[in-house]
Design a protein around this motif. Structure first.
Motif, short mmCIF file in Angstrom:
data_model
loop_
_atom_site.label_atom_id
_atom_site.label_comp_id
_atom_site.label_asym_id
_atom_site.label_seq_id
_atom_site.Cartn_x
_atom_site.Cartn_y
_atom_site.Cartn_z
N ILE A 125 -9.33 55.88 61.62
CA ILE A 125 -9.42 54.59 60.90
C ILE A 125 -9.84 53.47 61.85
O ILE A 125 -10.63 52.59 61.49
N LYS A 149 -13.73 56.25 57.26
CA LYS A 149 -12.46 55.51 57.32
C LYS A 149 -11.73 55.58 55.98
O LYS A 149 -10.50 55.69 55.94
N LEU A 186 -8.01 57.11 55.29
CA LEU A 186 -6.96 56.37 54.60
C LEU A 186 -6.37 57.22 53.47
O LEU A 186 -5.14 57.24 53.27
#
Length: 879
Positions: A519, A529, A533
């Motif tokens: 991330i 990213k 998540l």
């Protein structure tokens, strides 16, 4: 006076033009000279006409317009002197072409000069005719040229043969007139005449099948004898080039033999000995010898089968690959790509040399060798060749990594013997050149991993090791992040350890650290990213001890400047804080991804007007099920002004907003109508299953989750492989409320039985070719005249069995079409059986427009793909 003596103005003009320092000065000089020439033309100055035309030709070569001097060419041609005629014919060839109407005026002068007593004037006329002859001139002057093929002077015969080549190209109908004179030229001793005669025979064979048969019957033995005499001739300084007697004649003879031997076993047998002699005795240390060897190899590959000769030819190409000259190596690779279609085993012997060419410094040779290696790979050698290519991938140039990566990925997917080998090779490619692969590559890898349930633990551990070593290859990071999010518990608990693995200790905190690194890494993109998540969100349920830390990492991204990450962080935080009761259901492990659905989506969304019959999957060695043929969306080329109303959708709900997915049918074509989404539809979308087709009969039992286990009646996947027509909610029968949907059981193929109490219709032979017949039987349900049920029966009229049978149909927008699976994918030969398939057509313009349908039928016979297409317009009018 000699027009080119030092006292003439031609040299002065050339000197003046060359002395110009700017383009403007040059244009001024040319303008001045052109004005003087125009004045001389207007005054009809005969003394300096040849000099003026010579200057015009020089001006023409500089690129300036000289059309005003065309008539001067004709006047000089009509003069009696040889110098004037020479300048006139030269100007004619330079200043005019066959499209000029002025050229028609010179036909009479050419005819007179072709019959002139001076052989040099005859030669001028032949040169001019061979360069600018039009079809009309060719027809008028062909008899004179044919007569000159027997002229006493060899130079005239040579020029007449070259002129004949242009004539037969312009007017192929005249080829029969030149067959006998051309065959007599093949007996010439003069090499100049002989080489033009061979070329004339070659062009005659290309434009006339009669000439081809004539030369096969009468000239093969003579050509073979001529080639043998030239190959065995002693040193001749007149024709010797690099120690070889007249290599140009060698090459012309080999080209003619190639045309004569192609498709004719008898002619091929006559020339095998001389071809073997030329191939084995010609030296390859000079370009002339290599040129002869190349033509000899191409001739051997083109004539009828002779195994020993072909092995000899491929060995010559192998020597080409070891040559230091890049041009010769490139030519050798090109020929090997053709030879592999004829004798793959012989080419396989040079595999090591071809692999060395992949590592060459020349980019052209690299790419051509890589294409050849791609053709060489099969199930038996895929492992060593892939290993060699991956090892070279580590040291290859950046600009070449994209090409070699694409080839490796394609080979691994096509010939993979086992899933574990497929996964290992793809991880090596992604770790070396992950930034060069396309998205479809790592998408396919994820699908294979999803289907390999016994390798989930092995794969996630291998990806974690590579991820820890480097995060430079973004495609690799994406696959690693996805696997850790799905199988993180297996990573921590060392589930599914294999004997070939080394033990690895990973804690829950280590797995969360890896996602946090992904991330926060600046060089990774938004997609990576966002995937990290989502993986963290899934790990919050799998790793309860790290849930607070995961929550903190997610909350940190609520202040992200990237809207996508900010939105996901806010939604995930909301679930973690307020919706514990649904979190476990949302982060459950994804179901097995359907590779066939992925293939269909990769090919592009299909219009709902196109409905494909059941796709017959073929099992690859790596366990990936691929459809035999993807549905083709551009099947229908029909149009309709009347279309059903736009679809109505009920909008989003909590799950839609939460997951950020669009469950509405916004992408449906305007020509289809869809029923509003229900809770069941949303559930099916979440499970990647698809929407339910309307139930038409209370006796129909639709198994949504089952896949076809009956090879005789495979069922197309409901999630978009077969383009099911989206029916309107109003078209659903009242009896549909009594339909039973078995969500957990049932594995058989689905068949629907319809009552046939409606009006009777005669059978219709909808399509018939020399090899296939398709018959339609019609029926309707009482009270529903818009819907027609069609039973299609396919009968094989040929003596060969059809495999992989696939029927596709398409209709205009005012019709809605649904296809049930076919009864089989194998059609017996000679009418000894048939295939049946049911179709349901709903006519929204019933009573106004008749049915019309475009069909496509694909099958394999004798290992060849066959495709038949047609359009059906003769349906009964009241359907």
């Amino acid at each position: 006076m000699n027009p080119f003596s030092s006292g003439t103005r031609l040299r002065d003009m050339i000197r003046a033009i060359r002395a110009c320092k700017t383009a403007a000065e040059e244009r001024a000089v040319v303008r001045k000279e052109c004005a003087a020439i125009r004045a001389a033309i207007n005054e009809n100055d005969q003394d300096y006409r040849h000099r003026n035309l010579a200057k015009l030709m020089f001006i023409h070569m500089l690129g300036y317009p000289t059309h005003f001097g065309q008539m001067e060419c004709l006047k000089l041609i009509a003069s009696t002197g040889f110098p004037e005629k020479r300048i006139g014919y030269l100007g004619l060839m330079l200043l005019l072409d066959e499209r000029q109407e002025v050229l028609m005026l010179v036909t009479n002068s050419l005819k007179q000069d072709l019959n002139h007593s001076n052989q040099y004037i005859v030669g001028l006329a032949l040169c001019a005719l061979g360069n600018i002859s039009s079809a009309e001139m060719a027809r008028d002057l062909a008899p004179d040229v044919e007569r000159l093929l027997q002229f006493r002077d060899p130079n005239i015969r040579k020029k007449a043969a070259l002129c004949s080549i242009r004539i037969i190209k312009k007017v192929p109908d005249l080829a029969e007139n030149f067959m006998h004179p051309a065959s007599s030229l093949l007996k010439e001793k003069h090499h100049g005449v002989l080489i033009t005669g061979v070329q004339l025979c070659t062009d005659l064979c290309k434009v006339s099948s009669e000439a081809l048969e004539y030369f096969r019957e009468n000239c093969i033995e003579g050509l073979v004898k001529t080639l043998r005499d030239i190959a065995n001739s002693p040193y001749s300084p007149e024709y010797d080039i690099a120690g070889i007697t007249d290599p140009f004649l060698h090459i012309r003879l080999l080209k003619l033999l190639r045309i004569l031997g192609q498709g004719d076993a008898g002619a091929s047998d006559c020339m095998t000995d001389i071809l073997a002699q030329v191939a084995s005795r010609t030296e390859s240390n000079k370009n002339a010898g290599n040129a002869i060897l190349y033509e000899c190899v191409e001739t051997i590959m083109s004539i009828e089968d002779n195994g020993g000769l072909r092995v000899l030819a491929i060995n010559i190409l192998g020597r080409f690959l070891s040559n230091r000259d890049n041009n010769i190596r490139y030519v050798g690779l090109n020929m090997l790509m053709k030879a592999i279609m004829v004798d793959a085993k012989a080419v396989q012997r040079h595999r090591a040399t071809i692999l060395e060419c992949v590592k060459d410094s020349d980019a052209s040779i690299q790419k051509r060798a890589l294409e050849l290696v791609y053709l060489l790979v099969n199930e038996s050698n895929v492992k060593p060749l892939t290993k060699e290519l991956i090892e070279y991938l580590e040291v290859s140039n950046q600009e070449f990594k994209g090409d070699i990566t694409a080839k490796i990925c394609s080979l691994v997917e096509k010939f993979s013997p086992a899933k574990i080998w497929y996964i290992d090779q793809m991880l090596k490619v992604l770790s070396e050149a992950g930034n060069f692969v396309k998205d479809e590559v790592w998408h396919a890898l994820i699908i294979v991993i999803s289907n390999a349930s016994d390798l989930h633990g092995y794969t996630v551990r291998a990806l974690y090791r590579v991820f820890q070593a480097s995060t430079e290859q973004e495609s690799l990071v994406r696959v690693a992040v996805w696997c850790v999010g799905e199988y993180g518990d297996m990573l921590v608990n060392n589930v599914g350890m294999l004997d070939i693995e080394e033990p690895i200790t990973v804690t829950e905190s280590d797995a969360v650290d890896a996602m946090e690194v992904a991330i926060k890494c600046q060089r990774l993109g938004l997609t990576t990213k966002a995937m990290a998540l989502i993986a963290l969100f899934k790990l919050s349920s799998r790793f309860p001890s790290c849930s607070e830390r995961i929550k903190d990492i997610i909350v940190q991204n609520k202040r992200s400047l990237v809207l996508e990450l900010q939105q996901r962080s806010i939604e995930f935080s909301c679930i973690l804080q307020k919706h514990h009761n649904i979190r476990s259901a949302l982060v459950e492990r994804m179901p097995i991804l359907d590779e066939a659905t992925f293939t269909g989506r990769k090919a592009g969304s299909l219009p709902t007007a196109v409905s494909a019959s059941s796709i017959i999957p073929c099992n690859l060695p790596n366990g990936i099920a691929k459809p035999a043929a993807a549905p083709i969306g551009d099947l229908l080329d029909l149009s309709s002004d009347d279309a059903p109303p736009a679809p109505v959708s009920s909008g989003g709900d909590f799950l839609q907003d939460l997951l950020g997915v669009d469950l509405s049918p916004a992408s449906a074509p305007s020509g289809t109508s869809q029923s509003p989404k229900t809770g069941t539809d949303v559930l099916l979308d979440l499970l990647s299953i698809g929407t339910l087709p309307p139930v038409q009969s209370s006796s129909s039992a639709i198994d949504i989750l089952s896949s076809s286990h009956d090879n005789k009646a495979p069922v197309a996947n409901l999630n978009g492989l077969a383009s099911h027509s989206s029916l309107s909610a109003n078209a659903t029968s009242p009896a549909s409320s009594a339909g039973m949907m078995d969500l957990l059981n049932g594995t058989g193929a689905i068949t629907q039985k319809h009552e046939e109490n409606g009006p009777a219709y005669p059978s219709l032979v909808a399509y018939e070719s020399s090899t296939l017949r398709m018959t339609f039987n019609f029926s309707k349900q009482p009270g529903n005249p818009q819907t027609t049920f069609i039973q299609a029966t396919f009968t094989n009229l040929s003596p060969n069995v059809y495999n992989g049978f696939l029927f596709q149909a398409a209709v205009p927008k005012f019709l809605q079409l649904h296809l049930d699976p076919a009864s089989s994918n194998t059609l017996p030969a000679s009418g000894n059986g048939s295939i049946t398939q049911c179709l349901k057509v709903t006519n929204t313009q019933h009573g106004k427009k008749s049915l019309v349908m475009r069909i496509r039928i694909a099958y394999k016979t004798n290992d060849k793909d066959v495709l038949e297409e047609g359009q059906i317009n003769n349906f009964p009018r009241d359907l």
